[in-house]
Design a protein around this motif. Structure first.
Motif, PDB file in Angstrom:
ATOM      1  N   SER A 206     -11.943  51.407   5.154  1.00  0.00           N
ATOM      2  CA  SER A 206     -13.240  51.083   5.523  1.00  0.00           C
ATOM      3  C   SER A 206     -14.148  51.445   4.213  1.00  0.00           C
ATOM      4  CB  SER A 206     -13.530  52.096   6.817  1.00  0.00           C
ATOM      5  OG  SER A 206     -13.120  53.310   6.324  1.00  0.00           O
ATOM      6  N   PRO A 207     -13.975  52.373   3.454  1.00  0.00           N
ATOM      7  CA  PRO A 207     -14.850  52.485   2.245  1.00  0.00           C
ATOM      8  C   PRO A 207     -15.016  51.199   1.458  1.00  0.00           C
ATOM      9  CG  PRO A 207     -13.512  54.469   2.522  1.00  0.00           C
ATOM     10  CD  PRO A 207     -13.079  53.585   3.450  1.00  0.00           C
ATOM     11  N   ILE A 208     -13.986  50.707   1.112  1.00  0.00           N
ATOM     12  CA  ILE A 208     -14.130  49.554   0.117  1.00  0.00           C
ATOM     13  C   ILE A 208     -14.995  48.304   0.964  1.00  0.00           C
ATOM     14  CG2 ILE A 208     -11.955  48.587   0.713  1.00  0.00           C
ATOM     15  CD1 ILE A 208     -11.531  47.588  -2.157  1.00  0.00           C
ATOM     16  N   GLU A 209     -14.731  48.364   2.205  1.00  0.00           N
ATOM     17  CA  GLU A 209     -15.296  47.278   2.948  1.00  0.00           C
ATOM     18  C   GLU A 209     -16.877  47.625   2.981  1.00  0.00           C
ATOM     19  OE1 GLU A 209     -11.334  46.896   5.803  1.00  0.00           O
ATOM     20  OE2 GLU A 209     -13.409  47.844   6.719  1.00  0.00           O
ATOM     21  N   PHE A 210     -17.238  48.839   3.157  1.00  0.00           N
ATOM     22  CA  PHE A 210     -18.430  49.425   3.193  1.00  0.00           C
ATOM     23  C   PHE A 210     -19.201  48.982   1.934  1.00  0.00           C
ATOM     24  CE2 PHE A 210     -21.705  52.642   2.158  1.00  0.00           C
ATOM     25  CZ  PHE A 210     -22.565  52.460   3.274  1.00  0.00           C
ATOM     26  N   PHE A 211     -18.538  49.319   0.656  1.00  0.00           N
ATOM     27  CA  PHE A 211     -19.168  49.137  -0.673  1.00  0.00           C
ATOM     28  C   PHE A 211     -19.316  47.393  -0.790  1.00  0.00           C
ATOM     29  CE2 PHE A 211     -17.807  53.317  -1.495  1.00  0.00           C
ATOM     30  CZ  PHE A 211     -19.136  53.935  -1.745  1.00  0.00           C
ATOM     31  N   LEU A 212     -18.515  46.686  -0.302  1.00  0.00           N
ATOM     32  CA  LEU A 212     -18.727  45.070  -0.361  1.00  0.00           C
ATOM     33  C   LEU A 212     -19.818  44.802   0.313  1.00  0.00           C
ATOM     34  CD1 LEU A 212     -14.819  44.130  -0.206  1.00  0.00           C
ATOM     35  CD2 LEU A 212     -16.276  43.602  -2.338  1.00  0.00           C
ATOM     36  N   LEU A 213     -19.825  45.180   1.394  1.00  0.00           N
ATOM     37  CA  LEU A 213     -21.057  44.749   2.159  1.00  0.00           C
ATOM     38  C   LEU A 213     -22.392  45.516   1.693  1.00  0.00           C
ATOM     39  CD1 LEU A 213     -19.681  44.903   6.099  1.00  0.00           C
ATOM     40  CD2 LEU A 213     -20.337  43.143   4.705  1.00  0.00           C
ATOM     41  N   LEU A 214     -22.510  46.533   1.010  1.00  0.00           N
ATOM     42  CA  LEU A 214     -23.679  46.994   0.471  1.00  0.00           C
ATOM     43  C   LEU A 214     -23.791  46.261  -0.771  1.00  0.00           C
ATOM     44  CD1 LEU A 214     -25.322  49.614   1.270  1.00  0.00           C
ATOM     45  CD2 LEU A 214     -23.971  51.017  -0.552  1.00  0.00           C
TER      46      LEU A 214
ATOM     47  N   PHE B  61     -31.404  35.383   9.260  1.00  0.00           N
ATOM     48  CA  PHE B  61     -30.223  35.939  10.092  1.00  0.00           C
ATOM     49  C   PHE B  61     -29.398  36.246   9.260  1.00  0.00           C
ATOM     50  CE2 PHE B  61     -26.279  34.089  11.538  1.00  0.00           C
ATOM     51  CZ  PHE B  61     -26.148  34.699  12.643  1.00  0.00           C
ATOM     52  N   ASP B  62     -29.108  35.785   8.146  1.00  0.00           N
ATOM     53  CA  ASP B  62     -27.629  36.340   7.325  1.00  0.00           C
ATOM     54  C   ASP B  62     -28.123  37.629   6.726  1.00  0.00           C
ATOM     55  OD1 ASP B  62     -26.589  33.841   7.543  1.00  0.00           O
ATOM     56  OD2 ASP B  62     -26.241  33.555   5.460  1.00  0.00           O
ATOM     57  N   TYR B  63     -29.424  37.864   6.521  1.00  0.00           N
ATOM     58  CA  TYR B  63     -29.734  39.069   5.817  1.00  0.00           C
ATOM     59  C   TYR B  63     -29.792  40.208   6.932  1.00  0.00           C
ATOM     60  CZ  TYR B  63     -32.813  42.317   3.280  1.00  0.00           C
ATOM     61  OH  TYR B  63     -33.227  43.687   2.742  1.00  0.00           O
ATOM     62  N   GLN B  64     -30.268  39.853   7.912  1.00  0.00           N
ATOM     63  CA  GLN B  64     -30.116  41.011   9.166  1.00  0.00           C
ATOM     64  C   GLN B  64     -29.059  41.247   9.471  1.00  0.00           C
ATOM     65  OE1 GLN B  64     -32.953  42.762  10.154  1.00  0.00           O
ATOM     66  NE2 GLN B  64     -34.052  41.756   8.704  1.00  0.00           N
ATOM     67  N   LEU B  65     -28.157  40.196   9.641  1.00  0.00           N
ATOM     68  CA  LEU B  65     -26.847  40.375  10.262  1.00  0.00           C
ATOM     69  C   LEU B  65     -25.840  41.339   9.174  1.00  0.00           C
ATOM     70  CD1 LEU B  65     -24.515  39.804  12.509  1.00  0.00           C
ATOM     71  CD2 LEU B  65     -23.861  37.980  11.278  1.00  0.00           C
ATOM     72  N   VAL B  66     -25.958  41.150   7.798  1.00  0.00           N
ATOM     73  CA  VAL B  66     -25.220  41.808   7.128  1.00  0.00           C
ATOM     74  C   VAL B  66     -25.871  43.381   7.038  1.00  0.00           C
ATOM     75  CG1 VAL B  66     -24.861  42.222   4.576  1.00  0.00           C
ATOM     76  CG2 VAL B  66     -24.602  39.954   5.408  1.00  0.00           C
ATOM     77  N   LYS B  67     -27.104  43.351   7.148  1.00  0.00           N
ATOM     78  CA  LYS B  67     -27.675  44.890   7.279  1.00  0.00           C
ATOM     79  C   LYS B  67     -27.103  45.569   8.426  1.00  0.00           C
ATOM     80  CE  LYS B  67     -31.873  45.505   8.870  1.00  0.00           C
ATOM     81  NZ  LYS B  67     -33.471  45.470   8.878  1.00  0.00           N
ATOM     82  N   TYR B  68     -27.088  44.960   9.515  1.00  0.00           N
ATOM     83  CA  TYR B  68     -26.502  45.724  10.728  1.00  0.00           C
ATOM     84  C   TYR B  68     -24.837  46.077  10.405  1.00  0.00           C
ATOM     85  CZ  TYR B  68     -30.893  44.361  12.968  1.00  0.00           C
ATOM     86  OH  TYR B  68     -32.297  44.330  13.039  1.00  0.00           O
ATOM     87  N   ILE B  69     -24.266  45.004  10.143  1.00  0.00           N
ATOM     88  CA  ILE B  69     -22.775  45.411   9.981  1.00  0.00           C
ATOM     89  C   ILE B  69     -22.332  46.156   8.667  1.00  0.00           C
ATOM     90  CG2 ILE B  69     -22.212  43.242  11.110  1.00  0.00           C
ATOM     91  CD1 ILE B  69     -21.578  42.089   8.457  1.00  0.00           C
ATOM     92  N   THR B  70     -23.270  46.258   7.914  1.00  0.00           N
ATOM     93  CA  THR B  70     -23.064  47.472   6.629  1.00  0.00           C
ATOM     94  C   THR B  70     -23.208  48.670   7.317  1.00  0.00           C
ATOM     95  OG1 THR B  70     -23.988  45.640   5.119  1.00  0.00           O
ATOM     96  CG2 THR B  70     -24.067  48.269   4.656  1.00  0.00           C
ATOM     97  N   PHE B  71     -24.085  48.971   8.264  1.00  0.00           N
ATOM     98  CA  PHE B  71     -24.350  50.304   8.938  1.00  0.00           C
ATOM     99  C   PHE B  71     -23.127  50.503   9.750  1.00  0.00           C
ATOM    100  CE2 PHE B  71     -28.892  49.729   7.988  1.00  0.00           C
ATOM    101  CZ  PHE B  71     -29.202  51.048   7.429  1.00  0.00           C
ATOM    102  N   LEU B  72     -22.483  49.397  10.422  1.00  0.00           N
ATOM    103  CA  LEU B  72     -21.517  49.614  11.455  1.00  0.00           C
ATOM    104  C   LEU B  72     -20.207  50.142  10.740  1.00  0.00           C
ATOM    105  CD1 LEU B  72     -21.505  46.636  13.833  1.00  0.00           C
ATOM    106  CD2 LEU B  72     -22.223  48.700  14.415  1.00  0.00           C
ATOM    107  N   VAL B  73     -19.988  49.380   9.544  1.00  0.00           N
ATOM    108  CA  VAL B  73     -18.994  49.893   8.594  1.00  0.00           C
ATOM    109  C   VAL B  73     -19.035  51.353   8.033  1.00  0.00           C
ATOM    110  CG1 VAL B  73     -17.377  49.356   6.684  1.00  0.00           C
ATOM    111  CG2 VAL B  73     -18.318  47.545   8.148  1.00  0.00           C
ATOM    112  N   GLY B  74     -20.016  51.446   7.702  1.00  0.00           N
ATOM    113  CA  GLY B  74     -20.619  52.878   7.169  1.00  0.00           C
ATOM    114  C   GLY B  74     -20.065  53.860   8.493  1.00  0.00           C
ATOM    115  N   PHE B  75     -20.480  53.688   9.617  1.00  0.00           N
ATOM    116  CA  PHE B  75     -20.111  54.563  10.736  1.00  0.00           C
ATOM    117  C   PHE B  75     -18.671  54.457  11.104  1.00  0.00           C
ATOM    118  CE2 PHE B  75     -24.819  54.338  11.769  1.00  0.00           C
ATOM    119  CZ  PHE B  75     -25.036  55.517  12.157  1.00  0.00           C
TER     120      PHE B  75
END
Length: 302
Positions: free
Chosen positions: A104-112, A7-21
């Motif tokens: 947003s870029p720093i948020e994206f790299f943290l989630l990545l 659950f954690d892994y999938q959720l982080v994956k999806y929101i990483t894409f959200l922040v990238g967009f």
């Protein structure tokens, strides 16, 4: 992989894409404002990200029976949650999409970073004896909130220096008399302002956020000293983490001292704030990977 980690892994994956967009939308609106001007998409995506991270943290808190700040993965999630919350508040107060372009870029790299951590570091694990204390929530959460505020404030200082430098180097960078904005449902959304007004806004908000983050850092260090005495019998042991926390405190104390008593503003204060941006990263991540100490066990697996 058990259901919880999945659950954690999938959720982080999806929101990483959200922040990238979200980051792409913010920069598109800045660089190409008249091409499909959908202004609020980035803000909505960051809101969804913050809400999703809240669910993730609460889920861990309930299922594991301790505040989720015991390892690197959980601290990164909490740090990203804090930064996205500050991002949303700042964008609401300033009505400037440039806040999203910066944040947003720093948020994206943290989630990545979270996404690519080994599964072993994402799994919740029983707390070591030293962490089985009520001080875990008080000390670590206060430190992480202070890190998020100081990171955003110092990032604004760094952006001020870069923006000011390019503005001086190129008279065509952004003309002082030009303001680009849109009316969106009766609300004025600013894409860019006159140079002097914009730089002044950045400088003021950098000072305000650092002014809030510094007391949080102070409280976090003091609570950590009390906890250390309870756990290890010493208030201060010059552990690498403690040393760099003190260095971080001194940098931002210097920032506030020169700002309040010496009346340093603009480039001078932004230079000190920019130094603080890099010092925080050393304190938060660098020490844990490059040095051994009493705090290492809380973040990485040996």
């Amino acid at each position: 992989m058990n259901t919880f980690v999945f659950f954690d892994y999938q959720l982080v994956k999806y929101i990483t894409f959200l922040v990238g967009f979200a980051s792409l939308f913010y920069w598109k609106n800045l660089l190409l404002p008249h091409f499909l001007p959908i202004l609020n998409v980035g803000k909505y995506l960051i809101f969804i990200t913050n809400f999703s991270l809240s669910i993730l943290l609460v889920n861990r808190w309930i299922t594991q029976n301790y505040f989720p700040l015991s390892n690197l993965y959980e601290s990164l999630v909490f740090l990203t949650w804090s930064i996205t919350l500050i991002h949303l508040i700042l964008e609401k107060r300033t009505k400037s999409l440039l806040i999203g372009c910066i944040g947003s870029p720093i948020e994206f790299f943290l989630l990545l970073f979270c996404f690519f951590l080994p599964i072993e570091l994402q799994k919740p694990s029983p707390l070591v004896p030293s962490l089985q204390s009520n001080w875990l929530m008080m000390h670590v959460s206060t430190m992480m909130i202070s890190y998020s505020m100081l990171l955003v404030g110092s990032l604004l200082s760094l952006f001020y220096l870069v923006f000011s430098f390019y503005q001086k180097r190129s008279s065509n960078f952004i003309q002082p008399s030009v303001e680009r904005s849109f009316e969106n449902k009766g609300e004025k959304i600013v894409l860019s302002q006159g140079t002097s007004t914009f730089l002044q806004t950045i400088d003021i908000w950098s000072y305000r956020i650092i002014g809030i983050g510094f007391p949080c850092l102070t409280i976090g260090i003091i609570s950590g000293a009390v906890w250390a005495n309870e756990a290890w019998g010493s208030y201060w042991s010059w552990d690498p983490k403690e040393t760099w926390a003190l260095i971080t405190w001194l940098v931002f104390a210097t920032y506030l001292h020169t700002r309040l008593l010496k009346n340093w503003k603009n480039e001078k204060s932004s230079l000190i704030g920019s130094i603080g941006f890099f010092v925080i990263w050393v304190c938060y991540l660098g020490v844990n990977f490059l040095a051994k100490g009493l705090h290492t066990y809380g973040w990485i697996v040996n």
